[in-house]
Design a protein around this motif. Structure first.
Motif, mmCIF file in Angstrom:
data_model
loop_
_atom_site.group_PDB
_atom_site.id
_atom_site.type_symbol
_atom_site.label_atom_id
_atom_site.label_comp_id
_atom_site.label_asym_id
_atom_site.label_seq_id
_atom_site.Cartn_x
_atom_site.Cartn_y
_atom_site.Cartn_z
ATOM 1 N N VAL A 5 1.137 -92.442 24.258
ATOM 2 C CA VAL A 5 2.185 -91.979 22.096
ATOM 3 C C VAL A 5 2.651 -93.660 21.970
ATOM 4 C CG1 VAL A 5 2.008 -91.083 19.976
ATOM 5 C CG2 VAL A 5 1.378 -89.927 22.276
ATOM 6 N N LEU A 6 2.054 -94.646 21.149
ATOM 7 C CA LEU A 6 3.309 -95.462 21.071
ATOM 8 C C LEU A 6 3.729 -95.347 19.765
ATOM 9 C CD1 LEU A 6 1.432 -98.872 22.202
ATOM 10 C CD2 LEU A 6 2.742 -96.992 23.666
ATOM 11 N N VAL A 7 4.719 -95.292 19.568
ATOM 12 C CA VAL A 7 5.297 -94.533 18.039
ATOM 13 C C VAL A 7 5.485 -96.303 16.875
ATOM 14 C CG1 VAL A 7 6.617 -93.705 16.638
ATOM 15 C CG2 VAL A 7 5.973 -92.595 18.604
ATOM 16 N N LEU A 31 -1.782 -94.535 18.532
ATOM 17 C CA LEU A 31 -0.773 -95.973 18.224
ATOM 18 C C LEU A 31 -1.039 -95.413 17.102
ATOM 19 C CD1 LEU A 31 -2.554 -99.045 18.523
ATOM 20 C CD2 LEU A 31 -0.830 -97.660 20.300
ATOM 21 N N ILE A 32 0.424 -95.117 16.796
ATOM 22 C CA ILE A 32 1.228 -94.690 15.246
ATOM 23 C C ILE A 32 1.708 -95.601 14.166
ATOM 24 C CG2 ILE A 32 3.111 -93.201 13.287
ATOM 25 C CD1 ILE A 32 2.711 -91.466 16.373
ATOM 26 N N TYR A 60 -3.642 -93.751 13.827
ATOM 27 C CA TYR A 60 -2.276 -92.329 12.742
ATOM 28 C C TYR A 60 -2.029 -93.320 11.531
ATOM 29 C CZ TYR A 60 -4.088 -89.253 17.040
ATOM 30 O OH TYR A 60 -4.585 -88.957 17.344
ATOM 31 N N GLU A 61 -1.960 -92.948 10.546
ATOM 32 C CA GLU A 61 -1.306 -93.310 9.596
ATOM 33 C C GLU A 61 0.373 -93.260 9.910
ATOM 34 O OE1 GLU A 61 -2.554 -95.733 7.212
ATOM 35 O OE2 GLU A 61 -3.885 -95.959 8.655
ATOM 36 N N VAL A 67 0.912 -85.562 14.734
ATOM 37 C CA VAL A 67 1.346 -84.097 14.319
ATOM 38 C C VAL A 67 0.213 -82.977 14.025
ATOM 39 C CG1 VAL A 67 3.210 -82.771 14.173
ATOM 40 C CG2 VAL A 67 3.813 -84.316 14.861
ATOM 41 N N SER A 68 0.083 -83.223 13.151
ATOM 42 C CA SER A 68 -1.209 -82.352 12.466
ATOM 43 C C SER A 68 -2.285 -82.391 13.172
ATOM 44 C CB SER A 68 -1.503 -82.440 10.735
ATOM 45 O OG SER A 68 -2.656 -84.080 11.051
#
Length: 170
Positions: A5-7, A31-32, A60-61, A67-68
């Motif tokens: 997961v890349l934040v 990708l966040i 993800y937006e 997380v959801s």
């Protein structure tokens, strides 16, 4: 299954390199947003080469969106942890998510504060601030896979044959 997961990643070349690592390790990439580049960026595509077509990618937006939709074991790679990544247990049955932050600022501190028991660090010389993001991801996912005995990964040369060097010497 394992997940990277890349934040808020910022540098397309790093993300492209991480894409290659994810394909080579059968790892899902998340990708966040916000992203510091377009997924169509030519630098990112060049770094990802022809691996992009085989990549399992979800975007993800924001953090809440991620997380959801994703439950499992969370492992946050940060310089602020006192535990090393090798002390982490990646062998529990289930989904393992390895989190890595923005190249300049890391994972947002409010996220880290909510997950202090899940934070790990890669040891380095005291005067070093950080490692390159794509190198850090490779270190993290290969430790995870090592502890899991490299599931589904081949241990011999398959492109040219496992006896290629012997055949070449003849």
């Amino acid at each position: 299954m394992n997940h990277i997961v890349l934040v808020h990643p910022a540098i397309p070349q790093n993300t492209g390199n991480i894409m290659r690592t994810c394909v080579a390790t059968n790892t899902h990439l998340h990708l966040i947003k916000p992203l510091g580049f377009s997924l169509d960026d030519k630098h990112m595509k060049r770094a990802g080469l022809d691996y992009i077509k085989d990549l399992n990618l979800t975007v993800y937006e924001n953090w809440e969106d991620f997380v959801s939709k994703n439950k499992g074991y969370y492992h946050f790679y940060t310089r602020y942890s006192n535990r090393t990544y090798t002390e982490e247990d990646y062998t529990q049955e289930g989904e393992h998510y390895l989190f890595f932050g923005h190249e300049h600022d890391g994972i947002p501190h409010d996220i880290l504060r909510d997950h202090l028991d899940e934070c790990v660090r890669i040891p380095m010389f005291a005067s070093s601030r950080s490692l390159n993001l794509s190198n850090t991801v490779a270190i993290g996912i290969y430790e995870c896979l090592r502890q899991q005995d490299f599931p589904q990964l081949v241990r011999h040369e398959v492109q040219k044959g496992e006896d290629f060097l012997l055949r070449e010497a003849e």
